[in-house]
Design an enzyme around this catalytic site. Structure first.
Site, PDB file in Angstrom:
ATOM      1  N   HIS A   1       1.424  17.873  -1.183  1.00 39.49           N
ATOM      2  CA  HIS A   1       2.333  16.810  -1.624  1.00 39.49           C
ATOM      3  C   HIS A   1       2.915  17.138  -3.002  1.00 39.49           C
ATOM      4  O   HIS A   1       4.122  16.977  -3.238  1.00 39.49           O
ATOM      5  CB  HIS A   1       1.560  15.490  -1.655  1.00 39.49           C
ATOM      6  N   ALA A   2       2.085  17.605  -3.900  1.00 44.73           N
ATOM      7  CA  ALA A   2       2.541  17.969  -5.249  1.00 44.73           C
ATOM      8  C   ALA A   2       3.548  19.116  -5.195  1.00 44.73           C
ATOM      9  O   ALA A   2       4.559  19.103  -5.909  1.00 44.73           O
ATOM     10  CB  ALA A   2       1.349  18.337  -6.128  1.00 44.73           C
TER      11      ALA A   2
END
Length: 103
Positions: A76-77
């Site tokens: 996600h990052a």
């Protein structure tokens, strides 16, 4: 939790800020507030640089050997950073086009 949770959260925060600032720069350009748009793009670039340094450190820790456990929050990052960079590129082009059309 995992060992790099705080680092990954910082990556998310800086990437999100970079994207938000680039999007706000587009809004300011729509209002013909070129100074604000320019300052927001500078802020976006600084946030992206911080995020990129974190990403580079994580890559260095991993050494291409899978030392860092890949989980959903890390993916996600990374998505956030990729989107921030794309958003910056598009924002630069949109701002430039707006200026060009108004000249």
């Amino acid at each position: 939790m995992f060992a790099n949770e705080e680092t990954v959260m910082e990556l998310l925060i800086h990437s999100g800020q970079a994207r938000s600032d680039a999007m706000e720069a587009i809004s300011r350009a729509r209002e013909k507030d070129w100074n604000a748009a320019e300052q927001l793009m500078k802020s976006s670039e600084q946030a992206c640089l911080k995020a990129h340094k974190i990403q580079t450190a994580l890559i260095g820790q991993d050494e291409g050997c899978g030392k860092i456990r890949v989980n959903l929050i890390l993916v996600h990052a990374q998505d956030h950073l990729m989107n921030a960079i794309l958003c910056q590129d598009l924002a630069k082009e949109i701002i430039s086009l707006r200026k060009e059309l108004l000249s």
